[in-house]
Structure formats: C-alpha cells, structure tokens
Scaffold this motif. Structure first.
Motif, PDB file in Angstrom:
ATOM      1  N   LYS A   1       5.855  11.015   4.537  1.00  0.00           N
ATOM      2  CA  LYS A   1       7.074  11.367   3.817  1.00  0.00           C
ATOM      3  C   LYS A   1       7.392  10.322   2.740  1.00  0.00           C
ATOM      4  N   VAL A   2       7.298   9.045   3.110  1.00  0.00           N
ATOM      5  CA  VAL A   2       7.582   7.965   2.169  1.00  0.00           C
ATOM      6  C   VAL A   2       6.582   7.973   1.017  1.00  0.00           C
ATOM      7  N   ASN A   3       5.380   8.370   1.302  1.00  0.00           N
ATOM      8  CA  ASN A   3       4.316   8.357   0.292  1.00  0.00           C
ATOM      9  C   ASN A   3       4.212   9.693  -0.444  1.00  0.00           C
ATOM     10  N   ALA A   4       5.280  10.433  -0.483  1.00  0.00           N
ATOM     11  CA  ALA A   4       5.265  11.746  -1.154  1.00  0.00           C
ATOM     12  C   ALA A   4       4.929  11.613  -2.635  1.00  0.00           C
ATOM     13  N   GLN A   5       5.317  10.524  -3.243  1.00  0.00           N
ATOM     14  CA  GLN A   5       5.013  10.310  -4.666  1.00  0.00           C
ATOM     15  C   GLN A   5       3.597   9.757  -4.844  1.00  0.00           C
ATOM     16  N   ASN A   6       2.823   9.700  -3.774  1.00  0.00           N
ATOM     17  CA  ASN A   6       1.444   9.237  -3.817  1.00  0.00           C
ATOM     18  C   ASN A   6       1.352   7.795  -4.324  1.00  0.00           C
ATOM     19  N   LYS A   7       2.259   6.977  -3.863  1.00  0.00           N
ATOM     20  CA  LYS A   7       2.309   5.584  -4.297  1.00  0.00           C
ATOM     21  C   LYS A   7       1.177   4.761  -3.683  1.00  0.00           C
ATOM     22  N   TYR A   8       0.886   5.003  -2.402  1.00  0.00           N
ATOM     23  CA  TYR A   8      -0.118   4.222  -1.708  1.00  0.00           C
ATOM     24  C   TYR A   8      -1.418   5.000  -1.587  1.00  0.00           C
ATOM     25  N   GLN A   9      -2.519   4.308  -1.797  1.00  0.00           N
ATOM     26  CA  GLN A   9      -3.832   4.886  -1.551  1.00  0.00           C
ATOM     27  C   GLN A   9      -4.157   4.783  -0.054  1.00  0.00           C
ATOM     28  N   PHE A  10      -3.868   3.607   0.516  1.00  0.00           N
ATOM     29  CA  PHE A  10      -4.080   3.359   1.941  1.00  0.00           C
ATOM     30  C   PHE A  10      -2.925   2.535   2.483  1.00  0.00           C
ATOM     31  N   VAL A  11      -2.575   2.787   3.743  1.00  0.00           N
ATOM     32  CA  VAL A  11      -1.687   1.901   4.493  1.00  0.00           C
ATOM     33  C   VAL A  11      -2.505   1.483   5.713  1.00  0.00           C
ATOM     34  N   LEU A  12      -2.940   0.239   5.703  1.00  0.00           N
ATOM     35  CA  LEU A  12      -3.813  -0.257   6.758  1.00  0.00           C
ATOM     36  C   LEU A  12      -2.988  -0.858   7.889  1.00  0.00           C
ATOM     37  N   GLY A  13      -3.502  -0.769   9.087  1.00  0.00           N
ATOM     38  CA  GLY A  13      -2.877  -1.417  10.240  1.00  0.00           C
ATOM     39  C   GLY A  13      -3.549  -2.757  10.459  1.00  0.00           C
ATOM     40  N   TYR A  14      -2.786  -3.829  10.363  1.00  0.00           N
ATOM     41  CA  TYR A  14      -3.345  -5.176  10.479  1.00  0.00           C
ATOM     42  C   TYR A  14      -2.925  -5.793  11.803  1.00  0.00           C
ATOM     43  N   THR A  15      -3.894  -6.312  12.528  1.00  0.00           N
ATOM     44  CA  THR A  15      -3.621  -7.112  13.719  1.00  0.00           C
ATOM     45  C   THR A  15      -4.502  -8.343  13.648  1.00  0.00           C
ATOM     46  N   LYS A  16      -3.975  -9.462  14.061  1.00  0.00           N
ATOM     47  CA  LYS A  16      -4.752 -10.699  14.023  1.00  0.00           C
ATOM     48  C   LYS A  16      -5.950 -10.544  14.952  1.00  0.00           C
ATOM     49  N   GLY A  17      -7.119 -10.853  14.423  1.00  0.00           N
ATOM     50  CA  GLY A  17      -8.340 -10.694  15.202  1.00  0.00           C
ATOM     51  C   GLY A  17      -8.891  -9.278  15.151  1.00  0.00           C
ATOM     52  N   GLY A  18      -8.275  -8.412  14.340  1.00  0.00           N
ATOM     53  CA  GLY A  18      -8.738  -7.036  14.217  1.00  0.00           C
ATOM     54  C   GLY A  18      -9.817  -6.906  13.147  1.00  0.00           C
ATOM     55  N   GLY A  19      -9.979  -5.710  12.622  1.00  0.00           N
ATOM     56  CA  GLY A  19     -11.021  -5.420  11.643  1.00  0.00           C
ATOM     57  C   GLY A  19     -10.766  -6.006  10.269  1.00  0.00           C
TER      58      GLY A  19
END
Length: 199
Positions: free
Chosen positions: A150-168
C-alpha cells in the motif's frame, strides 16, 4: 663463415620482424564497449531491520503475549494432570496389597490408559499451538507485506529488504534504513484497527 652466420641471423631476425609487422598491421585492436548498467530512476532499494520490527511492532507483541499465555496454560494443565496421575499411582501402590489380582490389573490398566491419554493430550495441544503460531506468523507477514504494498503504491521502492545481523545482507547503509518509518506506519494502522468496534 662466422660473419656469414651472423649476417644470416640478422637477416632472419629482420625477416621475422617484418612478417610479424605485416601480419598484425591490418588488425585493429578489438575494443569492448563498456557500458554502465542502467540505473533505476526514481526507485530505491531500502531495508527494514527485522529484529527491531518484530520487537517493536505492537501486533507482534500482542500475538506473542497470547501465545505465551496459551503455552503457560498448557504447561499448567499438563503439570496438573501429571500430579493427579502420580497421586493415583501412589494411592494404588499403597492399596495394592489389599486388592485382588483382578482389581490390581484393572487399576494398573486404567492408570496406563490415563498416562497414554495425557501423552496424547500433550501431543495434540502442542500441534494445535504450533499451528496457531504458524497462522499468526503468516498473518504478521501478510500484514507487513500488505502495508508495504500500500505504501509503495507510487512505486517508490524497487526492493524492501529484511535485514538481520548475521543474515544474508552483509552491510546495510544506515541512510537506506526505513525501519522507523515503516514501523510507525504499521503500529498506527494496527492501533486504528484495534480502535474500531468489533463486529
């Protein structure tokens, strides 16, 4: 003879140099066109710190409280059933000498069945709790996805990544961190839903 050999070597060296020059003079060096990759104009790649999101998202905290309460209740029920069975076993052991062999076998069979019933209850309850937890996790991720969509309806973001320390993701620039913005929006939406009267 020595001079003739020297002259022959010089002539052969010159001949090889001339042949080398003639062979490669018409060839132009191949140039590979290096092009820069096209940049996604107007679109960003941002990330959300998953650990912060989960510990500060009110829906997740409320869900964890409910599941923790159910786990606690299940542990209490099992402990109560276990104590009750132990009391029955202790009573049976005290009275075993006064019982007939038939009464002893029947009581022992009854106690074994009760123990099996407790184990089956524990297994069913654990499976139900795990299924409920899985369903709640799916709701959690669906809510986050729907909100981001919903927030990205204007296609502002290409990706929203999930970041965790020690993750990918090994490094994340703090300038691309949208955790607080997304967390504030999710909590506001959850609070608004909680304020609506239940149907």
């Amino acid at each position: 003879m020595k001079n003739a050999s020297l002259i022959l070597n010089v002539v052969l060296t010159i001949a090889v140099a001339v042949l080398y020059y003639l062979h490669f003079k018409d060839r132009q060096p191949e140039t590979t066109a290096v092009t820069k990759p096209a940049q996604a104009k107007g679109k960003e790649i941002v990330y959300v710190n998953v650990d912060s999101l989960l510990t500060k998202y009110e829906y997740f905290k409320d869900t964890q409280k409910v599941l923790e309460s159910k786990r606690f209740q299940l542990e209490n029920d099992l402990a109560s059933k276990g104590r009750n069975l132990q009391n029955k076993v202790a009573f049976f052991q005290q009275r075993a000498a006064t019982m007939t062999q038939e009464q002893g076998r029947a009581t022992e069979a009854s106690l074994q069945k009760e123990q099996q019933d407790i184990l089956a209850f524990r297994e069913r309850a654990a499976q139900n709790l795990a299924a409920e937890e899985q369903a709640k996790n799916k709701q959690l991720y669906d809510q986050i996805y729907d909100y981001l969509n919903k927030v990205n309806a204007q296609n502002k973001y290409q990706f929203v990544l999930g970041y965790t320390k020690g993750g990918g993701i090994l490094f994340a620039n703090p300038d691309a961190d949208q955790t607080k913005t997304i967390l504030d929006g999710l909590n506001k939406e959850y609070k608004d839903k909680q304020a609506q009267p239940k149907k």
